[in-house]
Design an enzyme around this catalytic site. Structure first.
Site, PDB file in Angstrom:
ATOM      1  N   HIS A  34     -11.311 -41.613  48.333  1.00 11.47           N
ATOM      2  CA  HIS A  34     -12.718 -41.776  47.990  1.00 11.47           C
ATOM      3  C   HIS A  34     -13.420 -40.419  48.028  1.00 11.47           C
ATOM      4  O   HIS A  34     -13.096 -39.552  48.834  1.00 11.47           O
ATOM      5  CB  HIS A  34     -13.395 -42.748  48.952  1.00 11.47           C
ATOM      6  CG  HIS A  34     -12.949 -44.156  48.763  1.00 11.47           C
ATOM      7  ND1 HIS A  34     -13.386 -44.932  47.720  1.00 11.47           N
ATOM      8  CD2 HIS A  34     -12.085 -44.913  49.469  1.00 11.47           C
ATOM      9  CE1 HIS A  34     -12.815 -46.120  47.798  1.00 11.47           C
ATOM     10  NE2 HIS A  34     -12.011 -46.134  48.844  1.00 11.47           N
ATOM     11  N   LYS A  96      -2.900 -24.301  56.130  1.00 13.28           N
ATOM     12  CA  LYS A  96      -2.989 -22.962  55.551  1.00 13.28           C
ATOM     13  C   LYS A  96      -1.712 -22.216  55.892  1.00 13.28           C
ATOM     14  O   LYS A  96      -0.975 -22.589  56.811  1.00 13.28           O
ATOM     15  CB  LYS A  96      -4.213 -22.215  56.058  1.00 13.28           C
ATOM     16  CG  LYS A  96      -4.199 -21.944  57.533  1.00 13.28           C
ATOM     17  CD  LYS A  96      -5.457 -21.220  57.954  1.00 13.28           C
ATOM     18  CE  LYS A  96      -5.402 -20.949  59.453  1.00 13.28           C
ATOM     19  NZ  LYS A  96      -6.568 -20.229  59.908  1.00 13.28           N
TER      20      LYS A  96
END
Length: 117
Positions: A34, A96
């Protein structure tokens, strides 16, 4: 190899998995989510592409529209929100780059356990 407890949620997009990929237990891979900025709780979607020799450790979440490039490693518990470069080691929330993989990747995954508990 796709281990027990893995959720491959490809209801809207495709999940494309290459060769010699290791997906550990309790990994979640989504092709839709969403949109938190939508007034109408709209859906955002995109394919997930997992290239050859990728290793996804336990309890990783991969969100839609992601490419995990050749030989990258995703550390336990990471949440992947952006593409991960070839031979990178990535971890954290959001995931990351935290290192480089130095393996020659000459293996073939051929593990067939008799059963899981």
């Amino acid at each position: 190899m796709i281990n027990p407890g893995v959720v491959l949620d490809g209801r809207i997009g495709k999940i494309i998995i290459g060769n010699n990929v290791d997906i550990a237990r309790d990994v979640y891979i989504y092709t839709a989510q969403h949109d938190p900025h939508s007034d109408f709780h709209s859906i955002k979607s995109g394919d997930v592409v997992i290239e050859d020799y990728v290793w996804i450790a336990s309890r990783v979440t991969v969100l839609p529209n992601i490419r995990l490039e050749y030989g990258c490693v995703i550390a336990c518990g990471a949440v992947v929100t952006k593409d991960i470069e070839k031979l990178s080691i990535a971890g954290g929330i959001p995931a990351k780059k935290i290192g480089e993989r130095r393996s020659g990747l000459k293996y073939t995954i051929d593990y067939h356990p008799p059963f899981y508990t």
